[in-house]
Design a protein around this motif. Structure first.
Motif, short mmCIF file in Angstrom:
data_model
loop_
_atom_site.label_atom_id
_atom_site.label_comp_id
_atom_site.label_asym_id
_atom_site.label_seq_id
_atom_site.Cartn_x
_atom_site.Cartn_y
_atom_site.Cartn_z
N ALA A 51 48.93 27.59 27.83
CA ALA A 51 48.37 28.68 28.63
C ALA A 51 47.24 28.18 29.51
CB ALA A 51 47.86 29.80 27.71
N PHE A 52 46.39 27.27 28.97
CA PHE A 52 45.29 26.72 29.76
C PHE A 52 45.82 25.91 30.93
CE2 PHE A 52 42.38 23.21 30.67
CZ PHE A 52 41.24 23.92 31.01
N ALA A 53 46.87 25.12 30.68
CA ALA A 53 47.45 24.31 31.76
C ALA A 53 48.00 25.19 32.86
CB ALA A 53 48.54 23.40 31.19
N VAL A 54 48.69 26.26 32.47
CA VAL A 54 49.25 27.18 33.47
C VAL A 54 48.14 27.84 34.26
CG1 VAL A 54 50.56 29.30 33.79
CG2 VAL A 54 51.36 27.56 32.17
N VAL A 88 40.85 21.29 43.99
CA VAL A 88 40.23 21.33 42.67
C VAL A 88 41.03 22.27 41.79
CG1 VAL A 88 38.14 21.90 41.37
CG2 VAL A 88 37.95 20.86 43.63
N ALA A 89 41.37 21.81 40.57
CA ALA A 89 42.08 22.64 39.60
C ALA A 89 41.09 23.16 38.58
CB ALA A 89 43.18 21.84 38.91
N GLY A 90 41.17 24.43 38.29
CA GLY A 90 40.29 25.01 37.27
C GLY A 90 38.95 25.37 37.88
N GLY A 91 37.94 24.56 37.59
CA GLY A 91 36.61 24.82 38.11
C GLY A 91 35.85 25.85 37.30
N PRO A 148 34.72 27.93 49.01
CA PRO A 148 36.10 27.71 49.46
C PRO A 148 36.14 27.05 50.83
CG PRO A 148 35.83 29.93 48.58
CD PRO A 148 34.46 29.35 48.70
N ALA A 149 37.17 26.25 51.07
CA ALA A 149 37.29 25.53 52.34
C ALA A 149 37.39 26.49 53.52
CB ALA A 149 38.50 24.60 52.30
N ARG A 167 47.32 27.51 38.30
CA ARG A 167 47.24 28.69 39.15
C ARG A 167 45.90 28.76 39.86
NH1 ARG A 167 49.91 33.29 35.13
NH2 ARG A 167 52.06 32.51 35.23
N ALA A 168 44.80 28.19 39.24
CA ALA A 168 43.47 28.28 39.83
C ALA A 168 43.19 27.16 40.82
CB ALA A 168 42.41 28.25 38.72
N THR A 169 44.15 26.27 41.05
CA THR A 169 43.94 25.18 42.00
C THR A 169 43.74 25.75 43.40
OG1 THR A 169 45.29 23.68 40.68
CG2 THR A 169 44.95 23.10 42.98
N GLY A 170 42.72 25.23 44.08
CA GLY A 170 42.45 25.71 45.44
C GLY A 170 41.71 24.66 46.23
#
Length: 222
Positions: free
Chosen positions: A47-50, A82-85, A92-93, A54-57
């Motif tokens: 679940a954490f990996a998923v 960046v994934a997670g954070g 944000p860019a 999904r939070a990668t931005g």
């Protein structure tokens, strides 16, 4: 005719093996609990990996060293994935245009994520200070490059009275100031130095600057 017979020992019956009893293995509660825990942890890891994926931005990171007080430019920043954070609040860019032109409230190191807490849109002034700008010729700047935080001494120079034939007897006046920024003017031999100094000294320094009677001395580098 006689028949001879030989009496041998009577046959002995072989012993009968007792039936084997298969013992049932006893399941230890501790091992069962450990197995359940491992399964649960595996599910949480998935679940954490998923969630991380999904939070990668795209976020803004520092591309080169930015001194405290310096105005941020687009070339100072780079977009990174960046994934997670978790626990971070990076910019944000897509907000690049919002942060360009703001000042660094702290020194920014290359490779670190940019946060809004590191920026300010206000001059770096202390209590009882105001900011002024001095236009100096390159030869009047006391260092190849002045940086925010440099301590300088402003010294008044004598009035030019050569035309009247009189000498200069006025003593010099000194003012302490802190550099908040320094910008070179393209195509001109001029450097604009932004200074923070005490409110009481501002009128005198402005008057001396208008008469081109200010010399800048670097007393302490940041």
């Amino acid at each position: 005719m006689s028949v001879a017979t030989r009496n041998g020992p009577s046959p002995v019956d072989a012993p009968v093996a007792p039936p084997k009893v298969v013992r049932q293995r006893r399941v230890r509660p501790g091992l069962l609990g450990l197995a359940v825990l491992l399964i649960a942890l595996g599910g949480l890891g998935s679940a954490f990996a998923v969630t991380s994926v999904r939070a990668t931005g795209s976020y803004l990171a520092i591309a080169r060293t930015v001194e405290v007080g310096s105005v941020l430019s687009a070339s100072d920043l780079v977009s990174v994935q960046v994934a997670g954070g978790q626990g971070l609040d990076p910019v944000p860019a897509g907000q690049l245009a919002d942060v360009v032109g703001m000042r660094a409230a702290v020194s920014l190191a290359p490779g670190t994520l940019l946060t809004m807490a590191q920026l300010t849109d206000q001059p770096l002034l202390g209590p009882g200070q105001q900011q002024i700008a001095l236009g100096l010729r390159a030869a009047q700047v006391p260092a190849p490059k002045l940086r925010p935080g440099d301590q300088v001494l402003l010294v008044s120079t004598p009035r030019d009275e050569s035309g009247s034939g009189g000498g200069s007897s006025a003593s010099s006046t000194r003012f302490t100031a802190t550099v908040t920024d320094a910008v070179s003017t393209e195509g001109r031999d001029e450097v604009v130095v932004y200074l923070a100094l005490a409110v009481r000294d501002v009128p005198a320094v402005v008057a001396l600057a208008a008469q081109d009677r200010i010399a800048v001395v670097l007393t302490k580098a940041a």
